[in-house]
Design an enzyme around this catalytic site. Structure first.
Site, PDB file in Angstrom:
ATOM      1  N   HIS A  59      15.323 -53.824 -77.913  1.00 43.43           N
ATOM      2  CA  HIS A  59      14.407 -55.346 -77.720  1.00 43.43           C
ATOM      3  C   HIS A  59      15.158 -56.064 -76.832  1.00 43.43           C
ATOM      4  O   HIS A  59      14.800 -56.593 -75.736  1.00 43.43           O
ATOM      5  CB  HIS A  59      14.275 -55.770 -79.096  1.00 43.43           C
ATOM      6  CG  HIS A  59      13.046 -55.210 -79.853  1.00 43.43           C
ATOM      7  ND1 HIS A  59      11.850 -55.085 -79.212  1.00 43.43           N
ATOM      8  CD2 HIS A  59      13.002 -54.941 -81.088  1.00 43.43           C
ATOM      9  CE1 HIS A  59      11.039 -54.557 -80.172  1.00 43.43           C
ATOM     10  NE2 HIS A  59      11.745 -54.325 -81.260  1.00 43.43           N
ATOM     11  N   HIS A  80      17.719 -49.636 -82.163  1.00 43.71           N
ATOM     12  CA  HIS A  80      16.369 -50.039 -81.942  1.00 43.71           C
ATOM     13  C   HIS A  80      16.309 -51.810 -81.541  1.00 43.71           C
ATOM     14  O   HIS A  80      15.848 -51.866 -80.572  1.00 43.71           O
ATOM     15  CB  HIS A  80      15.704 -49.771 -83.252  1.00 43.71           C
ATOM     16  CG  HIS A  80      14.412 -50.559 -83.275  1.00 43.71           C
ATOM     17  ND1 HIS A  80      13.403 -49.563 -83.166  1.00 43.71           N
ATOM     18  CD2 HIS A  80      13.932 -51.750 -83.585  1.00 43.71           C
ATOM     19  CE1 HIS A  80      11.977 -50.593 -83.228  1.00 43.71           C
ATOM     20  NE2 HIS A  80      12.560 -51.594 -83.634  1.00 43.71           N
ATOM     21  N   GLU A  81      17.115 -52.541 -82.233  1.00 47.70           N
ATOM     22  CA  GLU A  81      17.221 -53.941 -82.046  1.00 47.70           C
ATOM     23  C   GLU A  81      17.656 -54.061 -80.626  1.00 47.70           C
ATOM     24  O   GLU A  81      17.047 -54.863 -79.801  1.00 47.70           O
ATOM     25  CB  GLU A  81      17.625 -54.812 -83.188  1.00 47.70           C
ATOM     26  CG  GLU A  81      17.203 -54.704 -84.314  1.00 47.70           C
ATOM     27  CD  GLU A  81      15.498 -55.005 -84.417  1.00 47.70           C
ATOM     28  OE1 GLU A  81      15.042 -55.709 -83.495  1.00 47.70           O
ATOM     29  OE2 GLU A  81      14.738 -54.723 -85.121  1.00 47.70           O
ATOM     30  N   HIS A 133      15.069 -54.934 -73.152  1.00 44.26           N
ATOM     31  CA  HIS A 133      13.928 -55.734 -72.552  1.00 44.26           C
ATOM     32  C   HIS A 133      14.070 -57.111 -72.186  1.00 44.26           C
ATOM     33  O   HIS A 133      13.259 -57.286 -70.872  1.00 44.26           O
ATOM     34  CB  HIS A 133      12.836 -55.443 -73.679  1.00 44.26           C
ATOM     35  CG  HIS A 133      11.257 -55.223 -73.188  1.00 44.26           C
ATOM     36  ND1 HIS A 133      10.412 -55.062 -74.041  1.00 44.26           N
ATOM     37  CD2 HIS A 133      11.069 -55.275 -72.079  1.00 44.26           C
ATOM     38  CE1 HIS A 133       9.124 -54.988 -73.019  1.00 44.26           C
ATOM     39  NE2 HIS A 133       9.421 -55.123 -71.875  1.00 44.26           N
TER      40      HIS A 133
END
Length: 681
Positions: free
Chosen positions: A471, A467-468, A474
């Site tokens: 980020h 998940h992290e 991105h």
């Protein structure tokens, strides 16, 4: 105010990718740099307002985006180290600069001359005198909205009150964060009888021993996660200890030295007053207007649509759990019994799975390998570069053609002075205007393993790692001209979407067999276990969705109520919270809200006020995108390239739903989310 030439923030870092020169930075460097940076930025922006030549992209937009570099360097470093490795000195800096940064924002966005300059450029564009590209056009739209939302058109008396409120809120929010963290640390549960720790993994037990020793205590210290659910509750067989841990978790912030209730009340009331000053009925409407949701009514409609089915599923799950014990099921029993039922139903044993989830292999053969498979990017650890703590690791990221993209910093382990949870932060924002490449960091809170042993992860920690890193991708794969539009600079209810999408690769069968390998025998995870993991995706979703929706509803309640319906004293907090959950049908005692008001740092300190719904809103996009990936062959370079070029690269340079439609070819379909969470019946 100017800095000495040898100050570490006085000029751009000479290190690769302008990485902060952490070896030279000390706590006393931050405050002078921030203050000098504030003064410099104000001077640079005022110079833009005073230009007498016709406004152009170069003398307005590019001049604006080039300003404030000293402040960016200082804050990029400070906002990285303060939550991850804080000290009393850094906390003092945080307390000092919070109102000063609020005053800076007011000084910028209530500057009528600066507004007129931006407005004049927009007028020239609308009149056809100038052609601008999509990013510049969107920049103008957003800046004018920022001015209006900051009260540039208000009478001076209202502007003055707005400035008071913003400064007060900055101080209150900073105070809430510090007090909530201190309260969480103080609420850790000390165990002196090792027999009570039956069921706890060796790694967790060793970490608890180290935590106790760190405070000079004998025994084992169970430190609390930031949210209501506590990971240890799934392991501990001692029901009395489970109850103590749960009570410590939900009891944070309600009394004593770390009581946050009055801060909650004061923050909510100040936000409500500010919203009305700006022409909105409440803070929730103010936030939604600048997000994908557009209206708070749309937010409430989604949450209220999902809540009844989620609670219905949670009640059915409780009925399945109750036969596993003779005593009536309680909140502190849920995770433990759910883990038992999961093992029986899906042959899923978390303890047996853990030896297959060794951190280094999950990172390199899982997280990094997925990124390579999708985007062609590769990673090389840079032992020659130093982070803000010796535990921080630094990786250089390369594109498929071998050119450097940026740096990825990984700070995986828990320690004293580190806030709970997991997060990503930008240190340097990618942009072509200033020729800056991205530097990003991921923080987790994994327990240290016993000395000499590998770090073995839980399945939840594997998901968090993916998940992290979503980020991080991105930020790393951003391809924009302006710093303010880089990577994760998107609406709050969109920013969680790429991170949620990246979680899907944790369960990709081929990738899972590649990274889930027994750390001692080298045996790959049994195929049946892969099937069991996939089959268990719907398990306990009623509980998971209910606790998430409860937190989202609680957030909306605090920020949708008119000021005269909000508590005015700390004594009213509990009643307000109870009434809000009951009104939404989410007052199910066996599934407490993910955060209670008194330790809900996302909304009372961080940037998620009236926006905690973003997690479920973004998941609509995530589930729809996951369906697209699976329908088009899954983890392939072609799919990754489309996702990168059409969506990730754009950052916040255009309306994010425009980029989503360009990628997906249609609006998101909520049916994929309903199916994923078992809400489609």
């Amino acid at each position: 105010m100017t800095l000495d030439a040898d100050h570490p923030f006085a000029s751009s870092s000479p290190l690769p990718y302008q990485l902060t020169p952490w070896a030279q930075v000390r706590a006393e460097h931050y405050l002078p740099a921030v203050r000098a940076g504030i003064a410099e930025r104000l001077d640079e922006l005022q110079a833009i307002a005073e230009v007498t030549e016709p406004p152009t992209v170069e003398n307005v937009i590019e001049a604006w985006e080039s300003s404030g570099q000293l402040l960016s360097r200082a804050l990029g470093a400070f906002w990285t180290v303060q939550p991850a490795d804080t000290t009393p000195e850094l906390d003092a800096v945080d307390e000092t600069i919070a109102p000063e940064l609020a005053r800076l924002s007011d000084a910028i966005y209530q500057n009528r001359g600066l507004y007129d300059r931006v407005r004049a450029l927009q007028d020239r564009v609308e009149a056809g005198e100038l052609d601008v590209d999509a990013a510049a056009g969107y920049w103008l739209e957003q800046r004018l909205r920022d001015f209006e939302r900051a009260g540039v058109g208000l009478p001076e008396a209202d502007q003055a009150r707005l400035r008071e409120l913003n400064a007060t809120l900055a101080e209150l929010q900073s105070a809430f964060g510090r007090r909530a963290l201190a309260g969480s640390n103080a609420a850790a549960v000390l165990v002196t009888d090792e027999a009570e720790l039956a069921g706890l993994s060796d790694a967790s037990k060793a970490a608890a021993r180290v935590a106790a020793e760190g405070r000079g205590w004998h025994g084992w210290l169970l430190e609390l996660d930031s949210c209501t659910p506590q990971a240890v509750l799934a392991e501990l067989t001692d029901r009395g200890l489970r109850q103590r841990v749960h009570a410590a978790s939900v009891g944070r912030g309600w009394s004593g030295d770390f009581d946050t209730r009055q801060l909650v009340v004061d923050i909510a009331r100040a936000r409500a007053e500010r919203a009305v000053l700006l022409g909105y009925p409440h803070h929730s409407a103010y936030v939604a207007a600048d997000a994908c949701a557009k209206t708070s009514a749309a937010v409430h409609a989604m949450l209220n649509r999902l809540a009844p089915a989620a609670v219905r599923n949670a009640r059915a799950e409780a009925a399945d759990l109750q036969p596993l014990q003779s005593e009536p099921l309680q909140p502190w029993d849920w995770e433990f019994r759910a883990e038992q039922l999961k093992g029986a139903r899906y042959h899923f044993d978390a303890a047996l799975l853990r030896p297959y989830l060794e951190l280094e292999r999950v990172l390199h053969e899982g997280v990094f390998a997925a990124a390579t498979g999708l985007f062609g990017i590769t990673f090389a650890e840079r032992d020659d570069l130093a982070g803000y703590n010796d535990e921080v690791r630094i990786f250089e990221v390369f594109d498929a053609d071998g050119t450097g993209i940026g740096l990825f910093l990984a700070d995986f382990y828990t320690r004293a002075g580190k806030q709970g949870g997991a997060w990503m932060n930008n240190i340097v924002d990618q942009n072509h205007l200033l020729r800056q490449q991205p530097v990003v960091v991921n923080n987790l809170n994994i327990a240290h393993p016993p000395a000499g042993q590998p770090t073995l992860l839980t399945w939840d920690e594997v998901n968090t790692l993916f998940h992290e890193f979503g980020h991080a991708l991105h930020g790393l794969l951003s391809d924009v001209r302006y710093p303010s539009q880089s990577g994760t600079e998107t609406p709050r209810d969109f920013v969680e979407f790429p991170s949620q999408v990246n979680e899907m690769w944790a369960l990709d069968p081929a990738l899972l067999r590649r990274y889930a390998v027994h750390h001692e025998t080298g045996e790959p995870i049994p195929q049946q276990w892969v099937s069991d993991l996939q089959a268990a995706e719907l398990f306990n979703q009623g509980w998971a969705t209910t606790e998430l929706l409860a937190a989202s509803i609680l957030d909306q309640a605090w920020h949708s109520a008119p000021i005269d319906e909000l508590p005015s004293q700390e004594s009213g907090v509990e009643g307000f919270e109870t009434a809000a959950l009951a009104a939404a049908g989410l007052d199910y005692a066996l599934v407490p809200t993910r955060y209670r008001s008194t330790y809900f740092k996302h909304i009372f300190e961080g940037g998620y006020s009236a926006a905690y719904y973003s997690y479920i809103w973004s998941e609509v996009l995530d589930a729809d995108t996951g369906a697209w990936f699976l329908a088009n062959g899954g983890l392939t370079r072609a799919n990754g390239q489309r996702y990168r070029e059409k969506l990730l690269a754009a950052g916040g340079s255009v309306d994010v739903m425009t980029t989503y439609r360009a990628f997906r070819g249609q609006d998101p379909d909520i049916s994929h989310l309903l199916k994923r969470r078992g809400l489609d019946a």
